[in-house]
Design an enzyme around this catalytic site. Sequence first.
Site, short mmCIF file in Angstrom:
data_model
loop_
_atom_site.label_atom_id
_atom_site.label_comp_id
_atom_site.label_asym_id
_atom_site.label_seq_id
_atom_site.Cartn_x
_atom_site.Cartn_y
_atom_site.Cartn_z
N HIS A 18 0.84 -1.20 0.00
CA HIS A 18 0.00 0.00 0.00
C HIS A 18 0.88 1.26 0.00
O HIS A 18 0.61 2.21 -0.73
CB HIS A 18 -0.89 0.06 1.26
CG HIS A 18 -1.93 -1.02 1.35
ND1 HIS A 18 -2.07 -1.81 2.48
CD2 HIS A 18 -2.88 -1.43 0.49
CE1 HIS A 18 -3.07 -2.65 2.30
NE2 HIS A 18 -3.58 -2.45 1.09
N LYS A 42 -17.61 -6.65 7.01
CA LYS A 42 -16.41 -7.42 7.40
C LYS A 42 -16.07 -7.02 8.82
O LYS A 42 -16.28 -5.88 9.22
CB LYS A 42 -15.22 -7.03 6.51
CG LYS A 42 -15.21 -7.68 5.14
CD LYS A 42 -13.81 -7.54 4.53
CE LYS A 42 -13.80 -6.67 3.30
NZ LYS A 42 -12.46 -6.42 2.76
N ARG A 91 -2.22 -6.33 -8.45
CA ARG A 91 -1.00 -7.11 -8.23
C ARG A 91 -0.87 -8.16 -9.33
O ARG A 91 -0.01 -8.08 -10.19
CB ARG A 91 -1.04 -7.80 -6.85
CG ARG A 91 -0.90 -6.82 -5.70
CD ARG A 91 -1.39 -7.42 -4.42
NE ARG A 91 -2.80 -7.77 -4.50
CZ ARG A 91 -3.55 -8.12 -3.49
NH1 ARG A 91 -3.04 -8.23 -2.28
NH2 ARG A 91 -4.83 -8.40 -3.64
N SER A 129 -2.87 -7.79 3.06
CA SER A 129 -3.12 -7.63 4.51
C SER A 129 -3.57 -8.96 5.10
O SER A 129 -3.18 -9.31 6.22
CB SER A 129 -4.21 -6.59 4.75
OG SER A 129 -3.84 -5.34 4.23
O1 PNS Z 1 -8.92 -2.91 0.22
P1 PNS Z 1 -10.24 -3.43 -0.24
O2 PNS Z 1 -10.95 -4.10 0.91
O3 PNS Z 1 -10.12 -4.32 -1.45
O4 PNS Z 1 -11.12 -2.15 -0.67
C1 PNS Z 1 -12.42 -2.30 -1.17
C2 PNS Z 1 -13.14 -0.93 -1.34
C3 PNS Z 1 -13.07 -0.13 -0.06
C4 PNS Z 1 -12.48 -0.15 -2.45
C5 PNS Z 1 -14.61 -1.25 -1.73
O5 PNS Z 1 -15.13 -2.20 -0.87
C6 PNS Z 1 -15.51 -0.02 -1.70
O6 PNS Z 1 -15.38 0.88 -2.51
N1 PNS Z 1 -16.48 0.03 -0.73
C7 PNS Z 1 -17.36 1.13 -0.56
C8 PNS Z 1 -18.79 0.79 -0.98
C9 PNS Z 1 -18.99 0.97 -2.48
O7 PNS Z 1 -18.82 2.03 -3.02
N2 PNS Z 1 -19.37 -0.13 -3.13
C10 PNS Z 1 -19.61 -0.18 -4.56
C11 PNS Z 1 -18.35 -0.48 -5.33
S1 PNS Z 1 -18.74 -0.73 -7.01
#
Ligand code: PNS
Length: 162
Positions: A18, A42, A91, A129
Amino acid sequence: METIAVYPGSFDPVTNGHIDLIQRSAALFDKVVVAILKNANKTPLFSVQERRKMLKSAIQGLDNVTIAAFSGLLVDFAEQAGASVIIRGIRAISDYEYELQMALMNRRLSNKIETVFMLPAESYSFLSSKLVKEIALHGGAIQGLVPEEVEKQLHNKFNINN
Ligand code: PNS
Protein backbone atom coordinates in the site's frame (compact mmCIF):
# COMPACT_ATOMS: atom_id res chain seq x y z
CA MET A 1 -6.86 22.81 -11.87
CA GLU A 2 -5.47 20.45 -9.29
CA THR A 3 -6.17 16.75 -9.53
CA ILE A 4 -7.21 15.02 -6.34
CA ALA A 5 -7.05 11.22 -6.18
CA VAL A 6 -8.68 8.96 -3.62
CA TYR A 7 -6.92 5.73 -2.69
CA PRO A 8 -9.57 3.61 -0.94
CA GLY A 9 -9.22 0.35 0.93
CA SER A 10 -9.64 -1.55 4.16
CA PHE A 11 -5.98 -1.07 5.18
CA ASP A 12 -6.42 -3.72 7.88
CA PRO A 13 -3.49 -3.17 8.31
CA VAL A 14 -1.50 -1.05 5.84
CA THR A 15 1.29 -3.04 4.13
CA ASN A 16 4.46 -1.97 2.35
CA GLY A 17 2.58 -2.66 -0.91
CA HIS A 18 0.00 0.00 0.00
CA ILE A 19 2.75 2.43 0.96
CA ASP A 20 4.52 1.82 -2.34
CA LEU A 21 1.31 2.77 -4.18
CA ILE A 22 0.72 5.83 -1.99
CA GLN A 23 4.24 7.07 -2.82
CA ARG A 24 3.74 6.47 -6.55
CA SER A 25 0.34 8.23 -6.45
CA ALA A 26 1.70 11.18 -4.48
CA ALA A 27 4.24 11.73 -7.25
CA LEU A 28 1.53 11.64 -9.95
CA PHE A 29 -1.35 13.64 -8.45
CA ASP A 30 -1.58 17.03 -6.72
CA LYS A 31 -3.32 15.56 -3.68
CA VAL A 32 -3.96 12.00 -2.52
CA VAL A 33 -6.64 11.14 0.03
CA VAL A 34 -6.14 7.68 1.54
CA ALA A 35 -9.68 6.59 2.41
CA ILE A 36 -10.21 3.89 5.02
CA LEU A 37 -13.42 1.92 4.62
CA LYS A 38 -15.38 1.68 7.86
CA ASN A 39 -16.17 -1.97 7.09
CA ALA A 40 -19.87 -2.53 7.56
CA ASN A 41 -20.02 -6.28 7.03
CA LYS A 42 -16.41 -7.42 7.40
CA THR A 43 -15.08 -7.56 10.94
CA PRO A 44 -11.70 -5.84 10.81
CA LEU A 45 -8.81 -6.79 13.09
CA PHE A 46 -7.97 -3.13 13.70
CA SER A 47 -10.40 -0.31 14.51
CA VAL A 48 -10.60 2.65 12.12
CA GLN A 49 -8.67 4.69 14.69
CA GLU A 50 -5.88 2.10 14.87
CA ARG A 51 -5.72 1.79 11.06
CA ARG A 52 -5.60 5.56 10.72
CA LYS A 53 -2.77 5.84 13.25
CA MET A 54 -0.67 3.22 11.46
CA LEU A 55 -1.28 4.91 8.09
CA LYS A 56 -0.40 8.29 9.52
CA SER A 57 2.98 7.13 10.73
CA ALA A 58 3.59 5.40 7.37
CA ILE A 59 2.97 8.52 5.24
CA GLN A 60 5.19 10.89 7.20
CA GLY A 61 7.03 13.22 4.83
CA LEU A 62 4.44 12.94 2.04
CA ASP A 63 3.01 16.45 2.26
CA ASN A 64 0.26 16.03 -0.34
CA VAL A 65 -1.23 12.91 1.26
CA THR A 66 -4.06 12.98 3.82
CA ILE A 67 -6.05 10.24 5.53
CA ALA A 68 -9.82 10.00 5.86
CA ALA A 69 -12.38 7.35 6.76
CA PHE A 70 -15.62 6.74 4.88
CA SER A 71 -18.77 4.67 4.84
CA GLY A 72 -21.37 4.45 2.12
CA LEU A 73 -20.53 4.61 -1.56
CA LEU A 74 -16.96 5.31 -2.57
CA VAL A 75 -18.02 7.57 -5.46
CA ASP A 76 -20.05 9.73 -3.05
CA PHE A 77 -17.05 10.09 -0.79
CA ALA A 78 -14.77 10.86 -3.76
CA GLU A 79 -17.13 13.58 -5.02
CA GLN A 80 -17.35 15.14 -1.57
CA ALA A 81 -13.54 15.13 -1.37
CA GLY A 82 -13.37 16.94 -4.72
CA ALA A 83 -11.57 13.98 -6.30
CA SER A 84 -11.73 13.04 -9.96
CA VAL A 85 -9.62 9.88 -9.66
CA ILE A 86 -9.92 6.61 -7.76
CA ILE A 87 -6.65 4.69 -7.46
CA ARG A 88 -6.63 0.92 -7.20
CA GLY A 89 -3.61 -1.35 -7.14
CA ILE A 90 -3.47 -4.44 -9.29
CA ARG A 91 -1.00 -7.11 -8.23
CA ALA A 92 -1.70 -10.18 -10.32
CA ILE A 93 -4.18 -10.93 -13.10
CA SER A 94 -6.42 -12.52 -10.44
CA ASP A 95 -7.12 -9.03 -9.04
CA TYR A 96 -8.26 -7.78 -12.41
CA GLU A 97 -11.71 -9.31 -12.68
CA TYR A 98 -13.00 -7.89 -9.40
CA GLU A 99 -11.30 -4.55 -10.00
CA LEU A 100 -12.78 -4.27 -13.49
CA GLN A 101 -16.25 -4.97 -12.13
CA MET A 102 -15.84 -2.35 -9.41
CA ALA A 103 -14.36 0.26 -11.74
CA LEU A 104 -17.15 -0.13 -14.30
CA MET A 105 -19.81 -0.06 -11.60
CA ASN A 106 -18.26 3.08 -10.10
CA ARG A 107 -18.21 4.63 -13.58
CA ARG A 108 -21.90 3.85 -13.92
CA LEU A 109 -22.54 5.50 -10.54
CA SER A 110 -20.52 8.60 -11.38
CA ASN A 111 -19.15 9.56 -14.77
CA LYS A 112 -17.12 12.35 -13.15
CA ILE A 113 -14.66 9.93 -11.60
CA GLU A 114 -12.07 7.86 -13.42
CA THR A 115 -10.44 4.75 -11.93
CA VAL A 116 -6.69 4.54 -12.42
CA PHE A 117 -5.01 1.16 -11.93
CA MET A 118 -1.46 1.17 -10.67
CA LEU A 119 1.16 -1.55 -10.23
CA PRO A 120 3.08 -1.88 -6.98
CA ALA A 121 6.77 -2.81 -7.05
CA GLU A 122 6.95 -6.41 -8.19
CA SER A 123 8.52 -7.44 -4.89
CA TYR A 124 5.12 -6.73 -3.30
CA SER A 125 3.03 -8.53 -5.91
CA PHE A 126 2.32 -11.43 -3.53
CA LEU A 127 1.59 -9.26 -0.51
CA SER A 128 -1.82 -8.77 1.10
CA SER A 129 -3.12 -7.63 4.51
CA LYS A 130 -4.92 -10.96 4.82
CA LEU A 131 -1.74 -13.04 4.42
CA VAL A 132 0.25 -10.74 6.71
CA LYS A 133 -2.37 -11.22 9.46
CA GLU A 134 -2.35 -14.98 8.99
CA ILE A 135 1.45 -15.17 9.16
CA ALA A 136 1.57 -12.91 12.24
CA LEU A 137 -1.16 -14.94 13.97
CA HIS A 138 0.98 -18.08 13.65
CA GLY A 139 4.20 -16.34 14.70
CA GLY A 140 5.81 -16.20 11.23
CA ALA A 141 8.19 -13.45 10.09
CA ILE A 142 6.52 -10.36 8.63
CA GLN A 143 9.61 -8.18 8.65
CA GLY A 144 9.89 -6.18 5.42
CA LEU A 145 6.23 -6.73 4.52
CA VAL A 146 4.78 -4.02 6.76
CA PRO A 147 6.19 -0.91 8.49
CA GLU A 148 7.83 -1.55 11.88
CA GLU A 149 4.95 0.15 13.70
CA VAL A 150 2.45 -2.24 12.07
CA GLU A 151 4.66 -5.21 12.93
CA LYS A 152 4.56 -4.07 16.56
CA GLN A 153 0.79 -3.60 16.55
CA LEU A 154 0.25 -7.05 15.00
CA HIS A 155 2.45 -8.66 17.62
CA ASN A 156 0.48 -6.80 20.33
CA LYS A 157 -2.84 -8.01 18.92
CA PHE A 158 -1.69 -11.60 18.79
CA ASN A 159 0.34 -11.41 22.03
CA ILE A 160 3.59 -12.42 20.42
CA ASN A 161 6.75 -11.42 22.25
CA ASN A 162 9.34 -10.95 19.54
O1 PNS B 1 -8.92 -2.91 0.22
P1 PNS B 1 -10.24 -3.43 -0.24
O2 PNS B 1 -10.95 -4.10 0.91
O3 PNS B 1 -10.12 -4.32 -1.45
O4 PNS B 1 -11.12 -2.15 -0.67
C1 PNS B 1 -12.42 -2.30 -1.17
C2 PNS B 1 -13.14 -0.93 -1.34
C3 PNS B 1 -13.07 -0.13 -0.06
C4 PNS B 1 -12.48 -0.15 -2.45
C5 PNS B 1 -14.61 -1.25 -1.73
O5 PNS B 1 -15.13 -2.20 -0.87
C6 PNS B 1 -15.51 -0.02 -1.70
O6 PNS B 1 -15.38 0.88 -2.51
N1 PNS B 1 -16.48 0.03 -0.73
C7 PNS B 1 -17.36 1.13 -0.56
C8 PNS B 1 -18.79 0.79 -0.98
C9 PNS B 1 -18.99 0.97 -2.48
O7 PNS B 1 -18.82 2.03 -3.02
N2 PNS B 1 -19.37 -0.13 -3.13
C10 PNS B 1 -19.61 -0.18 -4.56
C11 PNS B 1 -18.35 -0.48 -5.33
S1 PNS B 1 -18.74 -0.73 -7.01
